[in-house]
Motif scaffolding. Structure first.
Motif, short mmCIF file in Angstrom:
data_model
loop_
_atom_site.label_atom_id
_atom_site.label_comp_id
_atom_site.label_asym_id
_atom_site.label_seq_id
_atom_site.Cartn_x
_atom_site.Cartn_y
_atom_site.Cartn_z
N ASN A 28 -43.31 -26.12 -11.67
CA ASN A 28 -42.44 -25.14 -11.03
C ASN A 28 -41.76 -25.70 -9.80
N MET A 29 -40.57 -26.27 -9.96
CA MET A 29 -39.87 -26.82 -8.79
C MET A 29 -38.45 -26.29 -8.73
N PRO A 30 -37.92 -26.11 -7.53
CA PRO A 30 -36.60 -25.50 -7.41
C PRO A 30 -35.44 -26.35 -7.92
N ASP A 31 -35.48 -27.66 -7.69
CA ASP A 31 -34.28 -28.43 -8.06
C ASP A 31 -34.25 -28.81 -9.53
N MET A 32 -35.41 -29.04 -10.09
CA MET A 32 -35.45 -29.41 -11.51
C MET A 32 -36.78 -28.95 -12.09
N ASP A 33 -36.73 -28.28 -13.19
CA ASP A 33 -37.92 -27.87 -13.91
C ASP A 33 -38.76 -29.10 -14.22
N GLY A 34 -40.07 -29.00 -14.04
CA GLY A 34 -40.94 -30.13 -14.31
C GLY A 34 -40.81 -30.65 -15.73
N PHE A 35 -40.55 -29.74 -16.66
CA PHE A 35 -40.42 -30.16 -18.05
C PHE A 35 -39.14 -30.96 -18.29
N LYS A 36 -38.14 -30.64 -17.48
CA LYS A 36 -36.88 -31.41 -17.55
C LYS A 36 -37.16 -32.85 -17.11
N LEU A 37 -37.92 -32.97 -16.02
CA LEU A 37 -38.30 -34.29 -15.51
C LEU A 37 -39.08 -35.03 -16.59
N LEU A 38 -40.00 -34.32 -17.21
CA LEU A 38 -40.80 -34.88 -18.29
C LEU A 38 -39.92 -35.43 -19.41
N VAL A 63 -46.88 -38.79 -18.47
CA VAL A 63 -46.63 -37.78 -17.45
C VAL A 63 -47.66 -36.67 -17.58
N ILE A 64 -48.25 -36.29 -16.46
CA ILE A 64 -49.16 -35.15 -16.45
C ILE A 64 -48.43 -34.00 -15.77
N MET A 65 -48.41 -32.86 -16.43
CA MET A 65 -47.79 -31.68 -15.83
C MET A 65 -48.87 -30.81 -15.20
N MET A 66 -48.56 -30.28 -14.04
CA MET A 66 -49.52 -29.41 -13.36
C MET A 66 -48.98 -28.00 -13.29
N SER A 67 -49.85 -27.04 -13.57
CA SER A 67 -49.41 -25.66 -13.49
C SER A 67 -50.47 -24.84 -12.77
N ILE A 68 -50.06 -24.01 -11.87
CA ILE A 68 -51.02 -23.16 -11.17
C ILE A 68 -51.01 -21.79 -11.84
#
Lengths: 112, 178
Positions: A71-81, A92-97
């Motif tokens: 969950n990031m404002p400039d780019m969705d983490g999945f987009k980065l992935l 890549v490890i994705m983190m979710s709270i």
């Protein structure tokens, strides 16, 4: 080349593992940095996904793994992935709270 | 200018005073401070202000980062105050954008989770539910609760770290290059 299977256990990874951790929250970033340093990893922190991507593009072979917030404002983490998977072939490890707990999910490599 | 130097002088005096007190304080008083510290921590947990994430932070503290927990908490309050101000702006904006408002509250909740600010997280959850329903009154009410818990927790933790400083060793370990 066979890529070693990623396991959540730190013992499976050597000291000096070069980690890029991306999180827009400065508090979480500081905590993650400390946690990873305690595992004897070499940690680089980044609070913007777009910066992380530039860093990865510039220093292609300087990282072994990327850990990113979803969950990031400039780019969705999945987009980065997606970008990392397509361009760099890095795990890549994705983190979710979720609620009160922080869940680490295995990042899937994207195939086009 | 005058005000700054006044505060500087008084804080110098305070630290001289506390170090003098520490060196002449009998053991009994020290263990009473330790008891106060333990009770304060216990009440923070029992009353649900903090959860086990805070313990995790304390476990991360070591010789390389001897003030880790306080640094993290300070960072949290600095950043979350900014988020609270943004929420304040968003909630007063007309027309109200509940989507952006919800995104901000989500950020605040995630941030609160980093230090285990359980009550803040709960209030943020309620706030988000009202955002979903576009219930302005509910939003305003829950925002008040979020702000209240934010200030309460800040004060309690300031107390906590102050006590910790009084109880712990007078000198701070030097940071190893890291």
């Amino acid at each position: 080349m066979e890529r070693p299977l990623f396991s959540a256990r730190a013992e499976a990874f050597p000291a000096g593992l070069r980690v890029l951790v991306v999180d827009d929250d400065p508090t979480w970033l500081k905590i993650l940095e400390k946690m990873l340093r305690k595992c004897s990893y070499e940690v680089t922190t980044c609070n913007l996904a777009s910066d992380a991507l530039s860093m990865l593009r510039e220093r292609r072979d300087k990282f072994d793994i990327v850990i990113s917030d979803v969950n990031m404002p400039d780019m969705d983490g999945f987009k980065l992935l997606e970008h990392v998977g397509l361009e760099m072939d890095l795990p890549v490890i994705m983190m979710s709270i979720d609620g009160e707990t922080s869940r680490v999910m295995k990042g899937r490599k994207c195939t086009s | 200018m005058a005000l700054a130097s006044h505060r500087h002088i008084s804080s110098c005096l305070c630290s001289i005073h506390s170090s003098l007190c520490y060196s002449t304080r009998p053991e009994m008083e020290r263990s009473s401070l330790q008891r106060q510290l333990a009770n304060l921590k216990k009440s923070l947990f029992d009353q649900g202000n903090l959860d086990e994430q805070f313990d995790q932070l304390e476990e991360l503290q070591d010789d390389a980062s001897p003030n880790f927990v306080e640094e993290v908490v300070t960072l949290f309050f600095r950043d979350s105050s900014r988020l609270v101000a943004n929420i304040e702006q968003a909630i007063e904006k007309s027309p109200r954008d509940y989507g952006s408002l919800d995104a901000l509250v989500h950020q605040l909740k995630d941030s609160a989770s980093s230090i285990g600010a359980a009550k803040m997280m709960k209030e943020c959850t309620v706030f988000r539910e009202y955002c979903d329903k576009r219930n302005l009154e509910g939003c305003l009410r829950s925002f008040q609760k979020v702000k209240k818990e934010h200030s309460t927790l800040r004060l309690k933790l300031e107390n906590y770290f102050q006590l910790l400083r009084q109880v712990g060793p007078a000198e701070k370990a030097t940071r190893s290059g890291n």
